[in-house]
Motif scaffolding. Structure first.
Motif, PDB file in Angstrom:
ATOM      1  N   UNK A  15      73.703 111.004 -13.562  1.00 51.76           N
ATOM      2  CA  UNK A  15      73.563 110.062 -12.471  1.00 51.76           C
ATOM      3  C   UNK A  15      72.588 110.601 -11.291  1.00 51.76           C
ATOM      4  N   UNK A  16      72.641 111.853 -10.988  1.00 53.51           N
ATOM      5  CA  UNK A  16      71.834 112.317 -10.128  1.00 53.51           C
ATOM      6  C   UNK A  16      70.335 112.467 -10.604  1.00 53.51           C
ATOM      7  N   UNK A  17      70.085 112.545 -11.690  1.00 60.14           N
ATOM      8  CA  UNK A  17      68.738 112.341 -12.311  1.00 60.14           C
ATOM      9  C   UNK A  17      68.175 110.964 -12.555  1.00 60.14           C
ATOM     10  N   UNK A  18      69.190 110.128 -12.502  1.00 61.52           N
ATOM     11  CA  UNK A  18      68.752 108.660 -12.669  1.00 61.52           C
ATOM     12  C   UNK A  18      68.213 107.946 -11.562  1.00 61.52           C
ATOM     13  N   UNK A  19      68.968 108.226 -10.456  1.00 62.34           N
ATOM     14  CA  UNK A  19      68.780 107.739  -9.187  1.00 62.34           C
ATOM     15  C   UNK A  19      69.111 108.477  -7.888  1.00 62.34           C
ATOM     16  N   UNK A  20      68.432 108.345  -6.856  1.00 59.27           N
ATOM     17  CA  UNK A  20      68.923 108.977  -5.600  1.00 59.27           C
ATOM     18  C   UNK A  20      70.311 108.546  -5.045  1.00 59.27           C
ATOM     19  N   UNK A  21      70.937 109.645  -4.905  1.00 58.42           N
ATOM     20  CA  UNK A  21      72.383 109.484  -4.433  1.00 58.42           C
ATOM     21  C   UNK A  21      72.480 109.942  -3.120  1.00 58.42           C
ATOM     22  N   UNK A  22      73.414 109.587  -2.470  1.00 60.20           N
ATOM     23  CA  UNK A  22      73.719 110.273  -1.279  1.00 60.20           C
ATOM     24  C   UNK A  22      74.442 111.321  -1.267  1.00 60.20           C
ATOM     25  N   UNK A  23      74.205 112.680  -0.817  1.00 62.62           N
ATOM     26  CA  UNK A  23      74.989 113.900  -0.977  1.00 62.62           C
ATOM     27  C   UNK A  23      75.071 114.429   0.581  1.00 62.62           C
ATOM     28  N   UNK A  24      75.952 115.303   0.504  1.00 62.55           N
ATOM     29  CA  UNK A  24      75.974 116.257   1.774  1.00 62.55           C
ATOM     30  C   UNK A  24      75.804 117.908   1.375  1.00 62.55           C
ATOM     31  N   UNK A  25      74.671 118.305   1.845  1.00 60.84           N
ATOM     32  CA  UNK A  25      74.247 119.550   1.433  1.00 60.84           C
ATOM     33  C   UNK A  25      73.977 119.654   0.094  1.00 60.84           C
ATOM     34  N   UNK A  26      72.775 119.179  -0.254  1.00 59.95           N
ATOM     35  CA  UNK A  26      72.277 118.932  -1.641  1.00 59.95           C
ATOM     36  C   UNK A  26      71.994 120.325  -2.297  1.00 59.95           C
ATOM     37  N   UNK A  27      71.494 121.396  -1.781  1.00 59.41           N
ATOM     38  CA  UNK A  27      71.516 122.608  -2.284  1.00 59.41           C
ATOM     39  C   UNK A  27      72.847 123.168  -2.714  1.00 59.41           C
ATOM     40  N   UNK A  28      74.064 122.846  -1.837  1.00 58.38           N
ATOM     41  CA  UNK A  28      75.147 123.499  -2.411  1.00 58.38           C
ATOM     42  C   UNK A  28      75.748 122.609  -3.451  1.00 58.38           C
ATOM     43  N   UNK A  29      75.395 121.256  -3.454  1.00 54.55           N
ATOM     44  CA  UNK A  29      75.914 120.349  -4.684  1.00 54.55           C
ATOM     45  C   UNK A  29      75.196 120.861  -5.898  1.00 54.55           C
ATOM     46  N   UNK A  30      73.766 121.019  -5.684  1.00 51.19           N
ATOM     47  CA  UNK A  30      73.228 121.446  -6.923  1.00 51.19           C
ATOM     48  C   UNK A  30      73.520 122.756  -7.514  1.00 51.19           C
ATOM     49  N   UNK A  31      73.899 123.562  -6.700  1.00 53.90           N
ATOM     50  CA  UNK A  31      74.601 125.058  -7.350  1.00 53.90           C
ATOM     51  C   UNK A  31      75.847 124.696  -8.087  1.00 53.90           C
ATOM     52  N   UNK A  32      76.778 123.949  -7.521  1.00 50.17           N
ATOM     53  CA  UNK A  32      77.777 123.404  -7.947  1.00 50.17           C
ATOM     54  C   UNK A  32      77.975 122.820  -9.354  1.00 50.17           C
ATOM     55  N   UNK A  33      76.803 122.009  -9.567  1.00 50.71           N
ATOM     56  CA  UNK A  33      76.523 121.316 -10.793  1.00 50.71           C
ATOM     57  C   UNK A  33      75.847 122.164 -11.703  1.00 50.71           C
ATOM     58  N   UNK A  82      87.892 110.864  -1.634  1.00 54.14           N
ATOM     59  CA  UNK A  82      87.348 109.731  -0.370  1.00 54.14           C
ATOM     60  C   UNK A  82      86.242 110.304   0.267  1.00 54.14           C
ATOM     61  N   UNK A  83      85.577 111.440  -0.161  1.00 51.62           N
ATOM     62  CA  UNK A  83      84.556 111.843   0.471  1.00 51.62           C
ATOM     63  C   UNK A  83      83.213 111.163   0.318  1.00 51.62           C
ATOM     64  N   UNK A  84      82.886 110.708  -1.134  1.00 55.27           N
ATOM     65  CA  UNK A  84      81.830 110.039  -1.478  1.00 55.27           C
ATOM     66  C   UNK A  84      81.919 108.370  -0.254  1.00 55.27           C
ATOM     67  N   UNK A  85      82.985 107.887  -0.312  1.00 54.45           N
ATOM     68  CA  UNK A  85      82.996 106.757   0.688  1.00 54.45           C
ATOM     69  C   UNK A  85      82.470 107.332   2.082  1.00 54.45           C
ATOM     70  N   UNK A  86      83.139 108.553   2.613  1.00 57.20           N
ATOM     71  CA  UNK A  86      83.044 108.989   3.953  1.00 57.20           C
ATOM     72  C   UNK A  86      81.280 109.085   4.135  1.00 57.20           C
ATOM     73  N   UNK A  87      80.648 109.560   2.958  1.00 58.94           N
ATOM     74  CA  UNK A  87      79.329 109.933   3.030  1.00 58.94           C
ATOM     75  C   UNK A  87      78.546 108.300   3.211  1.00 58.94           C
ATOM     76  N   UNK A  88      79.108 107.242   2.407  1.00 57.77           N
ATOM     77  CA  UNK A  88      78.466 106.123   2.638  1.00 57.77           C
ATOM     78  C   UNK A  88      78.495 105.733   4.021  1.00 57.77           C
ATOM     79  N   UNK A  89      79.711 105.649   4.646  1.00 62.59           N
ATOM     80  CA  UNK A  89      79.959 105.182   6.037  1.00 62.59           C
ATOM     81  C   UNK A  89      79.378 106.139   7.023  1.00 62.59           C
ATOM     82  N   UNK A  90      79.129 107.412   6.559  1.00 61.25           N
ATOM     83  CA  UNK A  90      78.397 108.241   7.776  1.00 61.25           C
ATOM     84  C   UNK A  90      76.856 107.997   7.675  1.00 61.25           C
ATOM     85  N   UNK A  91      76.299 107.491   6.544  1.00 62.88           N
ATOM     86  CA  UNK A  91      74.692 107.206   6.629  1.00 62.88           C
ATOM     87  C   UNK A  91      74.641 105.875   7.055  1.00 62.88           C
ATOM     88  N   UNK A  92      75.607 104.856   7.035  1.00 60.10           N
ATOM     89  CA  UNK A  92      75.421 103.655   7.608  1.00 60.10           C
ATOM     90  C   UNK A  92      75.531 104.005   9.233  1.00 60.10           C
TER      91      UNK A  92
END
Length: 249
Positions: free
Chosen positions: A46-64, A108-118
């Motif tokens: 999913x991350x390689x197909x489109x730009x996703x909302x992330x919080x701290x992308x380098x950390x998420x990249x390490x975890x994935x 519930x964090x992904x929805x929080x990210x969408x609300x925070x971005x808005x």
């Protein structure tokens, strides 16, 4: 009375931790948006197909385990809208700063990210946004560098009617303490040195000529330098029981 949080931004959001991965879609027109638990491989796809909302992308990249992860990092958006402001880079810290409800669980964090971005994008349209002047000019430079957020921000920042000052020219000055001064240079009287040594060792202490000589020689290294960049140095050696510690003190 506090205003309600803005509607979540219609962009897919991803959260990954040591407990798992959660992906929230952005299809909010024909059906409600949903958050699903996904495998690590599906999250990478999913991350390689489109730009996703992330919080701290380098950390998420390490975890994935996906170092080429390139998404819409909310921390980058925060730094653009609130330059030189502090934020605890966690979902809880983000919610606290923006005044929106915190996520009660990891799914519930992904929805929080969408609300925070808005909420962050809504700040750009607010007339009292302190960093408005200079933001449009900075955004043009970032757009040329293909910053992922540039295309989205372009719809929220109006083109200024006249040239603006550079954003960082208006930020408060950063005050730092001066460098530590050089150590003091003093001349120590040999009689005073030996009197101090007698006070440290005690009146009834055994007289140790080697200790007294050691103290006198050590005191000489604090004298003013004879030339610039020529500090005094002392290499001293004494046997066990001489009293080197109190002699130096």
């Amino acid at each position: 009375m506090d205003s309600p949080p803005p509607s979540p931004l219609l962009i897919p959001a991803l959260h990954a931790s040591h407990s798992g991965c959660w992906l929230r879609d952005a299809n909010g027109t024909n059906r409600p948006m949903e958050t699903q638990t996904v495998a690590k491989g599906a999250a990478i796809t999913a991350a390689s197909d489109t730009h996703l909302l992330l919080l701290n992308a380098p950390l998420i990249a390490t975890r994935l385990g996906y170092p080429d992860l390139n998404g819409l990092d909310i921390l980058e958006l925060f730094a653009f809208i609130y330059p030189a402001r502090f934020l605890v880079p966690t979902p809880r810290g983000l919610a606290h700063f923006l005044g929106i409800p915190q996520a009660t669980s990891e799914d519930a964090i992904p929805q929080l990210l969408q609300t925070a971005a808005a909420a962050l994008l809504a700040t750009c349209a607010h007339p009292d946004w302190p960093e408005r002047e200079g933001a449009w000019t900075a955004l043009q430079n970032l757009a040329r560098l293909r910053w992922p957020w540039a295309r989205i921000l372009a719809d929220h920042i109006l083109t200024p009617a006249k040239a603006e000052r550079w954003l960082f020219a208006r930020l408060p000055e950063w005050d730092e303490s001066a460098d530590r001064p050089q150590p003091a240079q003093i001349t120590l009287n040999d009689q005073d040195v030996r009197a101090k040594l007698a006070t440290l060792t005690g009146i009834d202490a055994e007289t140790r000529p080697g200790q007294r000589a050691y103290a006198s020689q050590a005191a000489a290294i604090f004298a003013p330098r004879s030339k610039a960049k020529r500090p005094h140095m002392l290499l001293a050696e004494a046997g066990t029981g001489t009293g080197k510690t109190l002699g130096y003190l």
